[in-house]
Scaffold this active site. Structure first.
Site, mmCIF file in Angstrom:
data_model
loop_
_atom_site.group_PDB
_atom_site.id
_atom_site.type_symbol
_atom_site.label_atom_id
_atom_site.label_comp_id
_atom_site.label_asym_id
_atom_site.label_seq_id
_atom_site.Cartn_x
_atom_site.Cartn_y
_atom_site.Cartn_z
ATOM 1 N N ASN A 2 -5.583 3.242 -0.736
ATOM 2 C CA ASN A 2 -5.864 1.962 -1.383
ATOM 3 C C ASN A 2 -5.120 1.852 -2.714
ATOM 4 O OD1 ASN A 2 -7.037 -0.570 -1.820
ATOM 5 N ND2 ASN A 2 -8.668 0.325 -3.049
ATOM 6 N N GLU A 26 -18.539 -15.861 -6.492
ATOM 7 C CA GLU A 26 -18.906 -14.446 -6.511
ATOM 8 C C GLU A 26 -19.215 -13.921 -7.910
ATOM 9 O OE1 GLU A 26 -16.096 -12.140 -4.236
ATOM 10 O OE2 GLU A 26 -15.937 -13.671 -2.680
ATOM 11 N N LYS A 78 0.818 -1.207 0.000
ATOM 12 C CA LYS A 78 0.000 0.000 0.000
ATOM 13 C C LYS A 78 0.858 1.266 0.000
ATOM 14 C CE LYS A 78 -3.741 -2.516 0.693
ATOM 15 N NZ LYS A 78 -5.123 -2.400 0.300
ATOM 16 N N HIS A 119 -1.790 -11.983 -8.764
ATOM 17 C CA HIS A 119 -1.650 -10.773 -9.564
ATOM 18 C C HIS A 119 -0.629 -10.931 -10.687
ATOM 19 C CE1 HIS A 119 -4.406 -8.497 -7.165
ATOM 20 N NE2 HIS A 119 -3.783 -8.859 -6.069
#
Length: 763
Positions: free
Chosen positions: A126, A493, A121, A703
């Site tokens: 964010n 989801e 971070k 990622h």
């Protein structure tokens, strides 16, 4: 006359043009030249948008990350990518994500990619940056190509450009030594490169350079404080003028240090440190400018312009032409243009200001200071009306929610039994093997999912057809997990657009933009919901989907929720009450959902608190109070369940070794964390702290498109078992899988499950 300027501008584009151009290039669907052309178009547009300012930032644009760009400017490339020759942009992508485009020249022949750089971070935002890497042998060499290119473009457009660079001390402070060396010892090697860069700016005819040193708003020991004096004394022979920019908090004990550095101007975040702006007037040399961040660069509420003028006018009277005004920090953290929001509730829209509107506010303040308030009387009157409407709105205040808050007591946050007793009951009920496997929650958001969601929102697909489409995707996710042999499943989801927005849409007190995107990292953009009023939950939010998923399998199905602290920290939060109060309201709403899931037969419930550490104040002296109410909010949300119900939480991409005791106080039965990019470094906390519950150290860097091998995962888990008893370890990715493709996810998870089987066999 007051000088207006900006510290930085959102780079993704009002319609996320940069995101789509990046992802097209990474998939080899467009060329490098086409990607660079999009970047040039965005820079031109953004400079024109800021042209009303006296000074406009240049060099704040990055294709992936501004800290990574600074590493390349300083020639600080990780050794693993130094052998790749060709376009620097592709090499930057290799550091950022493990590989560039599939057809990116020399790298195309490199089948496995390279290890992506660690990501964490950016202060307490964010936004995520790529951590600079150092060792005892690190050398620096100047590469001005990126900055020269952007300054040339700005000059061709007639823009009065102010280059923006990260300062030398903050650059070292942000980085990480990959060996046992002292990164601050690299400062003497680094400073000549900065000096050469400033000389290069002077040769280009640049007058002002913005040099960002936000590390000054943190608690610094004597060595780091001395480093600022050393650095700026070494740069004092420069031929350009330096504006030293601080932001995200007050300078406090570093205020005098900052004011006495041999620079030509100081920027102070007056949203967080208004009193320091006044104090700086007497501390700064008579020749220095004072830039004050008078507009909030991190939130989206209108500025109370009259109130701002009340404290700016005395500063202007003292400083005259030496007063500059700007947003508090880069506008990177705000959406681009409120005018794009044609569907947002008109009343709530009247309370807001996005990046372009903040620049409008800045110009109103400047005109009022330069020419008097009368010349902007209409603008000030409209502003007053909006501020007063919001303050008095019944939509903001809900007496029932306030009554519920008054009834909170300590018992709400307590489980019935201690962890040891709960763990035995959960083990008997769930009957999981050693080294149990699971994922963090989301599965790929396919083109079919996005198409169905788009059609549903536009009215082309009715609710029944949309539900059927989502049920098909959920069924697919469940069957894929069963085929892989995962032990605790998730529903994937499919129905969720975003882990925070989804819940905000189902809570009273939230509003939603259509184009309010901000960059989180690389091409990843989020659209924070707008928390404008008291929060309540009208009806269950996830029970129907979770119940459907559980019906597709006999294996345990996790209920997936976002925790109150993360919903708070990833929202644009109201600024008219303490954040702790809003967090309590969210905790009560999530608690209702947890209890409904348990009532529906769900025996494993994950409450993600990915942003717990993100909300930490930058100064340790304030940590205790924040952690007190943040941990309390999680416990209120989670701890009303029976002993047999297993509560998980998840945290990712932030250092939290120094708050591990508070994480233990959350009393989750299982915590999953990111450890793959840091090569299990985050587990150093467990050398001295005996974490009492179960933990899943992430072994798959989601990622990066790279596929982790079974051997690599086994090695990581064995390293984890050196610190944590194997019977308390889970095997899982380090984050959700929504940004990946199925053809990446399946082989990676197959290797992960195979690794768990190998670990069981070797026990």
């Amino acid at each position: 006359m007051v000088t207006t300027h900006n510290l930085g501008f959102p780079r993704i584009g009002a319609k996320r043009e940069l995101k789509f151009a990046l992802e097209s290039y990474w998939k080899s669907q467009s060329s490098r030249d086409e990607l660079k052309a999009v970047g040039a178009q965005l820079r031109e547009r953004h400079w024109k948008d800021q042209s009303r300012l006296d000074l406009v930032p240049a060099g704040d644009f990055a294709f992936y990350d501004q800290v990574l760009d600074m590493s390349f400017t300083l020639g600080n490339l990780p050794e693993r990518v130094r052998g790749f020759h060709g376009d620097a942009l592709d090499n930057a992508f290799r550091v950022a994500r493990g590989r560039s485009s599939e057809n990116a020249g020399e790298h195309a022949a490199c089948c496995g990619g390279v290890a992506a750089g660690e990501m964490t971070k950016w202060f307490d935002t964010n936004y995520h940056y790529i951590v600079p890497e150092f060792d005892a042998a690190t050398q620096f060499t100047l590469d001005t190509s990126r900055l020269v290119e952007q300054l040339g473009e700005a000059r061709a457009l007639g823009v009065n450009a102010k280059p923006v660079i990260i300062g030398p001390v903050t650059y070292l402070w942000l980085g990480k030594a990959k060996d046992d060396s002292d990164k601050l010892a690299l400062l003497p090697r680094l400073l000549p490169v900065y000096g050469a860069l400033l000389d290069h700016f002077a040769a280009l005819g640049i007058e002002w350079v913005q040099i960002d040193e936000p590390a000054l708003v943190t608690e610094l020991d004597a060595r780091w404080r001395d480093a600022f004096n050393t650095a700026y004394d070494a740069l004092s022979a420069r031929r350009v003028r330096l504006l030293l920019a601080t932001y995200f908090g007050p300078l406090q004990e570093n205020l005098e240090l900052a004011c006495k550095l041999p620079v030509d101007g100081l920027h102070i975040d007056a949203i967080n440190a208004r009193d320091e702006a006044s104090a700086a007037v007497s501390l700064l040399p008579d020749t220095s400018v004072l830039s004050v961040g008078a507009i909030n660069g991190r939130n989206i509420w209108k500025t109370d312009l009259n109130a701002a003028l009340d404290w700016l006018e005395p500063l202007h009277a003292s400083l005259g032409n030496r007063l500059w005004i700007a947003p508090s920090c880069s506008l990177l953290h705000t959406p681009v243009d409120l005018a794009s929001e044609t569907k947002l509730d008109a009343e709530i829209k009247s309370w807001l200001a996005f990046a372009l509107q903040k620049l409008d506010e800045l110009n109103v303040l400047a005109r009022a200071l330069n020419e008097g308030r009368a010349c902007v009387a209409d603008a000030l009157a409209h502003n007053v009306a909006a501020i007063e409407r919001r303050r008095a709105s019944s939509r903001v205040h809900n007496p029932a929610v306030k009554a519920a808050l008054a009834n909170i007591d300590a018992a709400l946050g307590q489980r019935a039994s201690a962890y040891e007793a709960r763990a035995k009951k959960q083990a008997a009920l769930l009957a999981l093997p050693a080294w149990p496997t699971t994922t963090i929650g989301s599965f790929p958001q396919t083109s079919e999912i996005r198409h169905a969601r788009s059609q549903f929102k536009s009215g082309q697909l009715d609710e029944a057809a949309y539900h059927a489409a989502m049920e098909r995707e959920i069924t697919r996710a469940v069957k894929e997990q069963e085929a892989l042999g995962l032990d605790v499943l998730v529903h994937g989801e499919a129905e969720r657009n975003d882990m925070v927005e989804y819940f905000g849409e189902r809570l009273d007190g939230y509003a939603f933009s259509e184009f309010g995107w901000v960059q989180s990292y690389g091409s990843r953009c989020v659209k924070p919901p707008i928390l404008f009023g008291d929060i309540s939950r009208p009806k269950p939010m996830t029970v129907e989907w979770t119940r459907f998923a559980q019906a597709q399998t006999t294996k345990p199905m996790k209920g997936m929720l976002t925790g109150p602290v993360t919903i708070l920290n990833w929202s644009f939060v109201r600024d008219d009450q303490p954040r702790s109060v809003s967090c309590q309201q969210l905790a009560l709403a999530i608690r209702e959902e947890v209890l409904d899931l348990e009532q529906a037969g769900v025996r494993v419930i994950q409450i993600d608190e990915a942003a717990l550490r993100e909300g930490l104040p930058l100064r340790r002296a304030q940590w205790r109070e924040y952690l007190r109410w943040a941990v309390e909010a999680f416990r209120i949300a989670a701890n009303g369940v029976r002993d047999e119900t297993q509560i998980h939480t998840h945290m990712c991409y932030s250092e939290f070794n120094d708050i591990i005791a508070s994480i233990a106080d959350m009393d989750a039965d299982v915590i999953t964390i990111e450890t793959s990019r840091s090569d299990m470094e985050l587990l150093d906390a467990f050398d001295d702290f005996k974490y009492p519950n179960q933990i899943g150290p992430g072994v798959y860097d989601i990622h990066s498109p790279n596929i982790p091998s079974e051997t690599h995962i086994v090695a990581l888990m064995k390293r984890a078992a050196e610190r944590i008893p194997a019977e308390r370890l889970w095997v899982n990715p380090d984050c959700g899988l929504k940004t990946r493709q199925w053809d990446e996810v399946i082989p990676a998870l197959r290797n992960m499950v195979a690794a768990a089987h190998a670990l069981r066999a070797s026990a």
